[in-house]
Design a protein around this motif. Structure first.
Motif, PDB file in Angstrom:
ATOM      1  N   THR A   1     -35.105 -12.332 -14.241  1.00  0.00           N
ATOM      2  CA  THR A   1     -33.712 -11.913 -14.054  1.00  0.00           C
ATOM      3  C   THR A   1     -32.790 -12.735 -14.942  1.00  0.00           C
ATOM      4  O   THR A   1     -31.904 -12.181 -15.607  1.00  0.00           O
ATOM      5  N   CYS A   2     -32.994 -14.051 -14.963  1.00  0.00           N
ATOM      6  CA  CYS A   2     -32.194 -14.925 -15.833  1.00  0.00           C
ATOM      7  C   CYS A   2     -32.417 -14.581 -17.300  1.00  0.00           C
ATOM      8  O   CYS A   2     -31.467 -14.557 -18.091  1.00  0.00           O
TER       9      CYS A   2
ATOM     10  N   ILE B   1     -28.930 -10.238 -22.636  1.00  0.00           N
ATOM     11  CA  ILE B   1     -27.744  -9.371 -22.668  1.00  0.00           C
ATOM     12  C   ILE B   1     -26.506 -10.179 -23.041  1.00  0.00           C
ATOM     13  O   ILE B   1     -25.698  -9.751 -23.873  1.00  0.00           O
ATOM     14  N   LEU B   2     -26.359 -11.357 -22.437  1.00  0.00           N
ATOM     15  CA  LEU B   2     -25.206 -12.212 -22.721  1.00  0.00           C
ATOM     16  C   LEU B   2     -25.172 -12.633 -24.188  1.00  0.00           C
ATOM     17  O   LEU B   2     -24.120 -12.552 -24.841  1.00  0.00           O
TER      18      LEU B   2
ATOM     19  N   LEU C   1     -25.466 -12.627 -14.377  1.00  0.00           N
ATOM     20  CA  LEU C   1     -25.305 -11.315 -15.002  1.00  0.00           C
ATOM     21  C   LEU C   1     -26.502 -10.416 -14.698  1.00  0.00           C
ATOM     22  O   LEU C   1     -26.335  -9.255 -14.314  1.00  0.00           O
ATOM     23  N   GLY C   2     -27.705 -10.943 -14.851  1.00  0.00           N
ATOM     24  CA  GLY C   2     -28.907 -10.168 -14.558  1.00  0.00           C
ATOM     25  C   GLY C   2     -28.994  -9.771 -13.096  1.00  0.00           C
ATOM     26  O   GLY C   2     -29.365  -8.641 -12.769  1.00  0.00           O
TER      27      GLY C   2
ATOM     28  N   TRP D   1     -26.458  -9.355 -11.059  1.00  0.00           N
ATOM     29  CA  TRP D   1     -25.430  -8.336 -10.816  1.00  0.00           C
ATOM     30  C   TRP D   1     -25.901  -6.974 -11.328  1.00  0.00           C
ATOM     31  O   TRP D   1     -25.752  -5.965 -10.643  1.00  0.00           O
ATOM     32  N   ILE D   2     -26.471  -6.955 -12.531  1.00  0.00           N
ATOM     33  CA  ILE D   2     -26.944  -5.685 -13.106  1.00  0.00           C
ATOM     34  C   ILE D   2     -28.067  -5.093 -12.256  1.00  0.00           C
ATOM     35  O   ILE D   2     -28.061  -3.895 -11.950  1.00  0.00           O
TER      36      ILE D   2
ATOM     37  N   GLY E   1     -26.678 -16.039 -17.409  1.00  0.00           N
ATOM     38  CA  GLY E   1     -27.558 -14.879 -17.512  1.00  0.00           C
ATOM     39  C   GLY E   1     -28.170 -14.510 -16.173  1.00  0.00           C
ATOM     40  O   GLY E   1     -28.368 -13.332 -15.875  1.00  0.00           O
ATOM     41  N   GLY E   2     -28.453 -15.507 -15.350  1.00  0.00           N
ATOM     42  CA  GLY E   2     -28.964 -15.241 -14.005  1.00  0.00           C
ATOM     43  C   GLY E   2     -27.959 -14.479 -13.166  1.00  0.00           C
ATOM     44  O   GLY E   2     -28.308 -13.524 -12.461  1.00  0.00           O
TER      45      GLY E   2
ATOM     46  N   LEU F   1     -33.358 -11.652 -18.600  1.00  0.00           N
ATOM     47  CA  LEU F   1     -32.694 -10.379 -18.882  1.00  0.00           C
ATOM     48  C   LEU F   1     -31.201 -10.578 -19.092  1.00  0.00           C
ATOM     49  O   LEU F   1     -30.628 -10.126 -20.083  1.00  0.00           O
ATOM     50  N   GLY F   2     -30.572 -11.285 -18.171  1.00  0.00           N
ATOM     51  CA  GLY F   2     -29.135 -11.528 -18.284  1.00  0.00           C
ATOM     52  C   GLY F   2     -28.775 -12.375 -19.492  1.00  0.00           C
ATOM     53  O   GLY F   2     -27.763 -12.133 -20.149  1.00  0.00           O
TER      54      GLY F   2
END
Length: 85
Positions: free
Chosen positions: A68-69, A75-76, A45-46, A48-49, A42-43, A71-72
């Motif tokens: 950030t982690c 989403i994941l 992914l977050g 990158w987003i 998630g970190g 958020l990702g």
């Protein structure tokens, strides 16, 4: 500001993965290892987003890294839950 080391990523990733699993209701089916993996992925992914929106994710500090982690990870887990259905 120093970057997170391996232990920092494990701790922040584990906390973010656990909180995300509580938010998405998947905590009962996940163990601590999967929470850590979800948080670390998630970190990435977050990060990158947020970089797509020109947000400086490298200099944010511990709280920003956790968010950030988180958020990702949310989403994941949302993507994984949609794919399981």
């Amino acid at each position: 500001m120093p970057t997170l080391g391996l232990i920092g990523w494990i701790v922040i990733g584990g906390l973010a993965g656990w909180v995300a699993s509580k938010i998405k209701g998947t905590d009962a089916s996940q163990g601590i290892i999967l929470n850590i993996v979800v948080g670390i992925l998630g970190g990435f992914l977050g990060g990158w987003i947020l970089s797509l929106f020109n947000v400086d994710v490298a200099g944010g500090g511990l709280i920003f890294s956790f968010l950030t982690c988180l958020l990702g990870a949310v989403i994941l887990l949302t993507i994984v839950l949609k794919l399981r259905k």
